[in-house]
Write an enzyme that holds these catalytic residues in place. Structure first.
Site, PDB file in Angstrom:
ATOM      1  N   GLU A   1     -12.607   1.010  12.973  1.00 49.71           N
ATOM      2  CA  GLU A   1     -13.861   0.466  12.420  1.00 49.71           C
ATOM      3  C   GLU A   1     -14.211  -0.877  13.073  1.00 49.71           C
TER       4      GLU A   1
ATOM      5  N   THR B   1      -7.911  -1.158  12.555  1.00 51.32           N
ATOM      6  CA  THR B   1      -8.704   0.067  12.447  1.00 51.32           C
ATOM      7  C   THR B   1      -9.748   0.213  13.549  1.00 51.32           C
TER       8      THR B   1
ATOM      9  N   GLY C   1       0.825  -1.221   0.000  1.00 51.30           N
ATOM     10  CA  GLY C   1       0.000   0.000   0.000  1.00 51.30           C
ATOM     11  C   GLY C   1       0.848   1.255   0.000  1.00 51.30           C
TER      12      GLY C   1
ATOM     13  N   TYR D   1     -14.231  -8.852  -2.613  1.00 52.35           N
ATOM     14  CA  TYR D   1     -12.892  -8.317  -2.864  1.00 52.35           C
ATOM     15  C   TYR D   1     -12.274  -7.770  -1.571  1.00 52.35           C
TER      16      TYR D   1
ATOM     17  N   ASP E   1       0.201  -7.557  -5.659  1.00 60.81           N
ATOM     18  CA  ASP E   1      -1.209  -7.423  -5.293  1.00 60.81           C
ATOM     19  C   ASP E   1      -1.486  -8.302  -4.078  1.00 60.81           C
TER      20      ASP E   1
ATOM     21  N   LYS F   1     -11.286  -6.688   8.130  1.00 64.68           N
ATOM     22  CA  LYS F   1     -10.192  -6.230   8.997  1.00 64.68           C
ATOM     23  C   LYS F   1     -10.191  -6.981  10.339  1.00 64.68           C
TER      24      LYS F   1
ATOM     25  N   GLY G   1      -0.563   4.666  -1.166  1.00 66.58           N
ATOM     26  CA  GLY G   1      -1.679   5.293  -0.449  1.00 66.58           C
ATOM     27  C   GLY G   1      -1.209   6.443   0.430  1.00 66.58           C
TER      28      GLY G   1
ATOM     29  N   TYR H   1     -15.924  -4.191   5.056  1.00 59.49           N
ATOM     30  CA  TYR H   1     -14.536  -3.753   5.283  1.00 59.49           C
ATOM     31  C   TYR H   1     -14.101  -4.108   6.705  1.00 59.49           C
TER      32      TYR H   1
ATOM     33  N   LEU I   1      -0.040  -2.150   4.852  1.00 62.92           N
ATOM     34  CA  LEU I   1      -0.992  -1.034   4.757  1.00 62.92           C
ATOM     35  C   LEU I   1      -1.975  -1.198   3.598  1.00 62.92           C
TER      36      LEU I   1
ATOM     37  N   HIS J   1      -7.371   8.992  10.297  1.00 66.25           N
ATOM     38  CA  HIS J   1      -6.303   9.981  10.153  1.00 66.25           C
ATOM     39  C   HIS J   1      -6.274  10.492   8.726  1.00 66.25           C
TER      40      HIS J   1
HETATM   41  P1  NAP Z   1      -5.415   4.357   1.064  1.00 65.73           P
HETATM   42  O1  NAP Z   1      -4.935   5.753   0.861  1.00 65.73           O
HETATM   43  O2  NAP Z   1      -6.719   3.950   0.518  1.00 65.73           O
HETATM   44  O3  NAP Z   1      -4.268   3.395   0.504  1.00 65.73           O
HETATM   45  C1  NAP Z   1      -4.497   2.023   0.322  1.00 65.73           C
HETATM   46  C2  NAP Z   1      -3.309   1.430  -0.403  1.00 65.73           C
HETATM   47  O4  NAP Z   1      -3.557   0.042  -0.620  1.00 65.73           O
HETATM   48  C3  NAP Z   1      -3.063   2.042  -1.795  1.00 65.73           C
HETATM   49  O5  NAP Z   1      -1.685   2.071  -2.022  1.00 65.73           O
HETATM   50  C4  NAP Z   1      -3.729   1.023  -2.717  1.00 65.73           C
HETATM   51  O6  NAP Z   1      -3.215   1.021  -4.031  1.00 65.73           O
HETATM   52  C5  NAP Z   1      -3.335  -0.258  -2.002  1.00 65.73           C
HETATM   53  N1  NAP Z   1      -4.147  -1.412  -2.380  1.00 65.73           N
HETATM   54  C6  NAP Z   1      -5.502  -1.538  -2.380  1.00 65.73           C
HETATM   55  N2  NAP Z   1      -5.862  -2.774  -2.772  1.00 65.73           N
HETATM   56  C7  NAP Z   1      -4.713  -3.437  -3.040  1.00 65.73           C
HETATM   57  C8  NAP Z   1      -4.418  -4.729  -3.509  1.00 65.73           C
HETATM   58  N3  NAP Z   1      -5.380  -5.628  -3.780  1.00 65.73           N
HETATM   59  N4  NAP Z   1      -3.121  -5.092  -3.676  1.00 65.73           N
HETATM   60  C9  NAP Z   1      -2.128  -4.208  -3.428  1.00 65.73           C
HETATM   61  N5  NAP Z   1      -2.345  -2.946  -2.990  1.00 65.73           N
HETATM   62  C10 NAP Z   1      -3.625  -2.572  -2.805  1.00 65.73           C
HETATM   63  O7  NAP Z   1      -5.443   4.018   2.627  1.00 65.73           O
HETATM   64  P2  NAP Z   1      -4.671   4.729   3.839  1.00 65.73           P
HETATM   65  O8  NAP Z   1      -5.558   5.780   4.390  1.00 65.73           O
HETATM   66  O9  NAP Z   1      -3.287   5.026   3.441  1.00 65.73           O
HETATM   67  O10 NAP Z   1      -4.701   3.553   4.917  1.00 65.73           O
HETATM   68  C11 NAP Z   1      -3.651   2.603   4.993  1.00 65.73           C
HETATM   69  C12 NAP Z   1      -4.144   1.362   5.706  1.00 65.73           C
HETATM   70  O11 NAP Z   1      -4.578   1.695   7.019  1.00 65.73           O
HETATM   71  C13 NAP Z   1      -5.316   0.656   5.069  1.00 65.73           C
HETATM   72  O12 NAP Z   1      -5.160  -0.726   5.297  1.00 65.73           O
HETATM   73  C14 NAP Z   1      -6.520   1.161   5.826  1.00 65.73           C
HETATM   74  O13 NAP Z   1      -7.564   0.214   5.770  1.00 65.73           O
HETATM   75  C15 NAP Z   1      -5.936   1.289   7.204  1.00 65.73           C
HETATM   76  N6  NAP Z   1      -6.511   2.320   8.065  1.00 65.73           N
HETATM   77  C16 NAP Z   1      -6.657   3.586   7.620  1.00 65.73           C
HETATM   78  C17 NAP Z   1      -7.151   4.563   8.456  1.00 65.73           C
HETATM   79  C18 NAP Z   1      -7.313   5.995   8.011  1.00 65.73           C
HETATM   80  O14 NAP Z   1      -8.065   6.730   8.661  1.00 65.73           O
HETATM   81  N7  NAP Z   1      -6.615   6.426   6.977  1.00 65.73           N
HETATM   82  C19 NAP Z   1      -7.503   4.223   9.784  1.00 65.73           C
HETATM   83  C20 NAP Z   1      -7.324   2.915  10.204  1.00 65.73           C
HETATM   84  C21 NAP Z   1      -6.808   1.964   9.346  1.00 65.73           C
HETATM   85  P3  NAP Z   1      -3.741   2.085  -5.144  1.00 65.73           P
HETATM   86  O15 NAP Z   1      -3.014   3.373  -4.839  1.00 65.73           O
HETATM   87  O16 NAP Z   1      -3.328   1.447  -6.407  1.00 65.73           O
HETATM   88  O17 NAP Z   1      -5.221   2.203  -4.944  1.00 65.73           O
HETATM   89  N1  GDD Z   2     -17.001   9.148   2.620  1.00 66.01           N
HETATM   90  C1  GDD Z   2     -18.072   9.888   2.999  1.00 66.01           C
HETATM   91  N2  GDD Z   2     -18.703  10.663   2.077  1.00 66.01           N
HETATM   92  N3  GDD Z   2     -18.459   9.827   4.286  1.00 66.01           N
HETATM   93  C2  GDD Z   2     -19.501  10.610   4.648  1.00 66.01           C
HETATM   94  C3  GDD Z   2     -20.184  11.437   3.744  1.00 66.01           C
HETATM   95  C4  GDD Z   2     -19.764  11.458   2.392  1.00 66.01           C
HETATM   96  O1  GDD Z   2     -20.317  12.149   1.550  1.00 66.01           O
HETATM   97  N4  GDD Z   2     -21.155  12.095   4.418  1.00 66.01           N
HETATM   98  C5  GDD Z   2     -21.103  11.696   5.690  1.00 66.01           C
HETATM   99  N5  GDD Z   2     -20.104  10.784   5.842  1.00 66.01           N
HETATM  100  C6  GDD Z   2     -19.782  10.077   7.087  1.00 66.01           C
HETATM  101  C7  GDD Z   2     -19.725   8.562   6.925  1.00 66.01           C
HETATM  102  O2  GDD Z   2     -21.037   7.999   6.930  1.00 66.01           O
HETATM  103  C8  GDD Z   2     -18.901   8.193   8.153  1.00 66.01           C
HETATM  104  O3  GDD Z   2     -19.729   8.095   9.286  1.00 66.01           O
HETATM  105  C9  GDD Z   2     -17.966   9.396   8.335  1.00 66.01           C
HETATM  106  O4  GDD Z   2     -18.486  10.444   7.507  1.00 66.01           O
HETATM  107  C10 GDD Z   2     -16.508   9.140   7.933  1.00 66.01           C
HETATM  108  O5  GDD Z   2     -16.501   8.548   6.650  1.00 66.01           O
HETATM  109  P1  GDD Z   2     -15.121   8.302   5.842  1.00 66.01           P
HETATM  110  O6  GDD Z   2     -14.349   9.555   5.789  1.00 66.01           O
HETATM  111  O7  GDD Z   2     -15.477   7.629   4.567  1.00 66.01           O
HETATM  112  O8  GDD Z   2     -14.282   7.356   6.818  1.00 66.01           O
HETATM  113  P2  GDD Z   2     -14.692   6.043   7.632  1.00 66.01           P
HETATM  114  O9  GDD Z   2     -14.718   6.433   9.084  1.00 66.01           O
HETATM  115  O10 GDD Z   2     -15.880   5.380   7.082  1.00 66.01           O
HETATM  116  O11 GDD Z   2     -13.450   5.097   7.345  1.00 66.01           O
HETATM  117  C11 GDD Z   2     -12.103   5.605   7.405  1.00 66.01           C
HETATM  118  O12 GDD Z   2     -11.601   5.485   8.710  1.00 66.01           O
HETATM  119  C12 GDD Z   2     -11.461   4.136   9.181  1.00 66.01           C
HETATM  120  C13 GDD Z   2     -10.923   4.225  10.607  1.00 66.01           C
HETATM  121  O13 GDD Z   2     -11.966   4.425  11.498  1.00 66.01           O
HETATM  122  C14 GDD Z   2     -11.271   4.824   6.392  1.00 66.01           C
HETATM  123  O14 GDD Z   2     -10.015   5.421   6.277  1.00 66.01           O
HETATM  124  C15 GDD Z   2     -11.088   3.380   6.837  1.00 66.01           C
HETATM  125  O15 GDD Z   2     -10.157   2.736   5.964  1.00 66.01           O
HETATM  126  C16 GDD Z   2     -10.532   3.376   8.258  1.00 66.01           C
HETATM  127  O16 GDD Z   2     -10.364   2.055   8.711  1.00 66.01           O
END
Ligand code: NAP
Ligand code: GDD
Length: 383
Positions: free
Chosen positions: A135, A133, A9, A101, A64, A161, A12, A157, A86, A187
Site C-alpha cells: 500500500e 506493505t 498481532g 487511531y 495494545d 505505515k 490475526g 492506513y 504484525l 496475501h
Molecule cells: P489482521 O488479520 O487484520 O491482524 C491484525 C492483528 O493486529 C490482529 O491480531 C489484531 O487484533 C491486532 N491489532 C490491531 N490493532 C491492535 C492494537 N491497537 N493493539 C494490539 N493489537 C492490535 O492483519 P494481517 O493480514 O494478519 O496482517 C498482519 C500485518 O501485516 C498488519 O500489520 C498488516 O497491516 C500488514 N500487512 C498485511 C498484508 C496482507 O495482505 N494481509 C499485506 C501487507 C502488510 P484483533 O484480532 O484483536 O483485531
Molecule cells: N474490502 C473490499 N470490499 N475491497 C473491495 C470491495 C469490497 O467490497 N470491492 C472492491 N474492492 C477492492 C478495493 O477497493 C481494493 O482495491 C481491492 O479490492 C483490495 O481490497 P482489500 O481486500 O480490502 O485489500 P487492500 O489491498 O485494500 O489492503 C490489503 O492489502 C494491503 C497490502 O497491499 C490489507 O491487507 C492491507 O492491510 C495490506 O497492507
C-alpha cells in the site's frame, strides 16, 4: 534452547500462520493480544496451552500497540531474540473512518516497539521485523514495484505505515539495530479477515451456492492486486530476520489479477460461469451456466437451499459504499531481491489459493447453517 519470538498481532491471519511456523521450528512464541469482550483467539486456539502446563512454548500476553508502558514491560519480561510487529488496524477503507487511531496503532505503535528495545538495552540482542506493505506504493510510480520504487500512499492506513517503514530505517541507521521491513503485497488464506475482498468473495460464493444468499455486493471490481498465500509470506518474514544484515524486501508473486477475475475464478470453483454486463455502478454479473457435476462435487447435493439458483439471475452487483475516497488501482511486485538473497519462492499460485479458500468457506457455511438451525432442520449440511 530454542529462540524466543514475540509476535504483536498474534490473533490475526499472519500472526496465526507465523506462530505455527515458528513453533514447528522449535521457537518459544510469545504473542500480544488485545483484551476484547468476546474471545478473539479463534485463529490460534489450536496452539493454546493451559497456563498451568510447565515449560509452555506458546504464551499470550494482554497488550495494545497504543500503550507504550505495556509494550515495554512485555518486551522486558520476554527478552525476545526476534520481534515480529504484525499488529495493525489493517483495513484500508476503515482507516478513512479512523485515521487518528490508524496513525497511533500502525505508525506510533512501530516507534513504541523500537524505542522499547533501545531503552531496555536490547539493541544487540533483539531483531525486529516490521509488517510494511505494498500500500506504500499507492498511486504507483512504476510497474512492477521494487524496493527502489518511490512511495505514494493513498490512505490514512498507508500514510501511517509509511511512518512505520521510515522509523524502522531510521533506527537501523541511527542505532545499528537489526530492524527490517518486509514490503508484503496482498496475501490471503482461509484465515483472512471476512471484510477483505478475497474472503468476502469466497464467503459469498459459498453462501450463494448453498442457497443462503442471493447477491454479492462489491466496490471497484477493476482494481488489480498481486495476491499470494499468507503461509508462503510468513516464511519470508522469518527468513528476513535470519540474514546477517538487516534490510528491506519486497515479497510478491509478480502476477496481478483484477477483483472481477478473482470473482470469476471463485464462482468457477463451484461450477458457475458468470457473464459480466454494464459498467461502473451499473455493472453486474449474471449466472450464465452451471456445470452440475462440478457443482455437486464441490457443494454437495444433500443440502436444502432456501434460495434456488436460476440462470440469468444477478449474483454480483456494485454498491458505491465500498468505493474508497482514494483508490490504489494496481499493485504488482518484483520479488527478485527476496528470491536471490533469501532464496524465497512462493509455493501457492492464485488458482490453488482460490480453491482452498472456497472449499474452506463451503465447509464453514454448512457448519454455521447447521448450528444456526440448532442442528435440526439442516442436519444434512453438516459433514
Ligand atoms: P489482521 O488479520 O487484520 O491482524 C491484525 C492483528 O493486529 C490482529 O491480531 C489484531 O487484533 C491486532 N491489532 C490491531 N490493532 C491492535 C492494537 N491497537 N493493539 C494490539 N493489537 C492490535 O492483519 P494481517 O493480514 O494478519 O496482517 C498482519 C500485518 O501485516 C498488519 O500489520 C498488516 O497491516 C500488514 N500487512 C498485511 C498484508 C496482507 O495482505 N494481509 C499485506 C501487507 C502488510 P484483533 O484480532 O484483536 O483485531
Ligand atoms: N474490502 C473490499 N470490499 N475491497 C473491495 C470491495 C469490497 O467490497 N470491492 C472492491 N474492492 C477492492 C478495493 O477497493 C481494493 O482495491 C481491492 O479490492 C483490495 O481490497 P482489500 O481486500 O480490502 O485489500 P487492500 O489491498 O485494500 O489492503 C490489503 O492489502 C494491503 C497490502 O497491499 C490489507 O491487507 C492491507 O492491510 C495490506 O497492507
Amino acid at each position: 534452547m530454542g529462540k524466543v519470538a514475540l509476535i504483536t498481532g498474534v490473533t490475526g491471519q499472519d500472526g496465526a500462520y507465523l506462530s505455527e511456523y515458528l513453533l514447528k521450528l522449535g521457537y518459544v512464541v510469545h504473542g500480544i493480544k488485545r483484551r476484547s469482550s468476546l474471545f478473539n483467539t479463534e485463529r490460534i486456539d489450536h496452539l493454546y496451552e493451559d497456563p498451568h502446563v510447565e515449560n509452555r512454548n506458546f504464551i499470550l500476553h494482554y497488550g495494545d500497540m497504543t500503550d507504550s508502558l505495556n509494550l515495554t514491560r512485555i518486551i522486558q519480561e520476554v527478552q525476545p531474540d526476534e520481534i515480529y510487529n504484525l499488529a495493525a488496524m489493517s483495513h484500508v477503507k476503515v482507516s478513512f473512518d479512523t485515521p487518528e487511531y490508524a496513525a497511533n496503532a500502525d505508525g506510533l505503535g512501530t516507534l513504541r516497539i523500537l524505542e522499547a528495545v533501545r531503552l531496555l538495552g536490547l539493541t544487540e540482542k533483539t531483531r525486529i521485523y516490521q509488517a510494511s506493505t505494498s500500500e506504500l506504493y499507492g498511486w504507483v510510480r512504476e510497474i512492477p514495484q521494487t524496493e527502489k520504487t518511490p512511495f505514494y500512499p493513498r490512505s490514512p492506513y498507508a500514510v501511517a505505515k509509511l511512518y512505520g517503514y521510515w522509523i524502522v530505517v531510521n533506527y537501523r541507521e541511527a542505532y545499528g539495530m537489526h530492524a527490517s521491513n518486509g514490503i508484503l503485497f496482498n496475501h490471503e488464506s482461509p484465515l483472512r479477515g471476512e471484510t477483505f475482498v478475497t474472503r468476502k468473495i469466497t464467503r459469498s460464493v459459498s453462501k450463494i451456492a448453498l442457497g443462503q444468499e442471493k447477491c454479492l455486493y462489491l466496490g471497484n471490481m477493476s482494481a488489480k492486486r498481486d495476491w499470494g498465500h499468507a503461509k508462503d509470506y510468513v516464511r519470508a518474514m522469518h527468513a528476513i530476520l535470519q540474514q546477517e544484515k538487516p534490510d528491506d524486501y519486497v515479497i510478491a508473486t509478480g502476477v496481478t489479477t483484477s477483483v472481477r477475475d478473482f470473482v470469476r475464478m471463485a464462482f468457477s470453483e463451484v461450477g458457475i460461469t458468470l457473464q459480466f454486463e454494464g459498467c461502473g455502478i451499473e455493472e453486474k454479473a449474471v449466472l450464465q451456466s452451471i456445470d452440475e457435476s462440478l457443482f455437486i462435487e464441490t457443494v454437495g447435493s444433500e443440502y436444502l437451499p432456501s434460495i434456488q439458483l436460476r440462470l440469468g439471475d444477478a449474483v454480483v452487483a456494485v454498491d458505491s459504499r465500498y468505493f474508497r475516497p482514494t483508490e490504489v488501482d494496481l499493485l504488482v511486485g518484483d520479488a527478485s531481491k527476496a528470491r536471490n538473497v533469501l532464496g524465497w519462492e512462493p509455493e501457492y499460485d492464485l488458482a490453488m489459493m482460490v480453491k482452498e479458500m472456497v472449499n474452506a468457506d463451503i465447509k464453514l457455511m454448512k457448519r454455521d447453517a447447521f448450528l444456526q438451525a440448532g442442528g435440526y432442520k439442516t442436519l444434512k449440511y453438516f459433514e
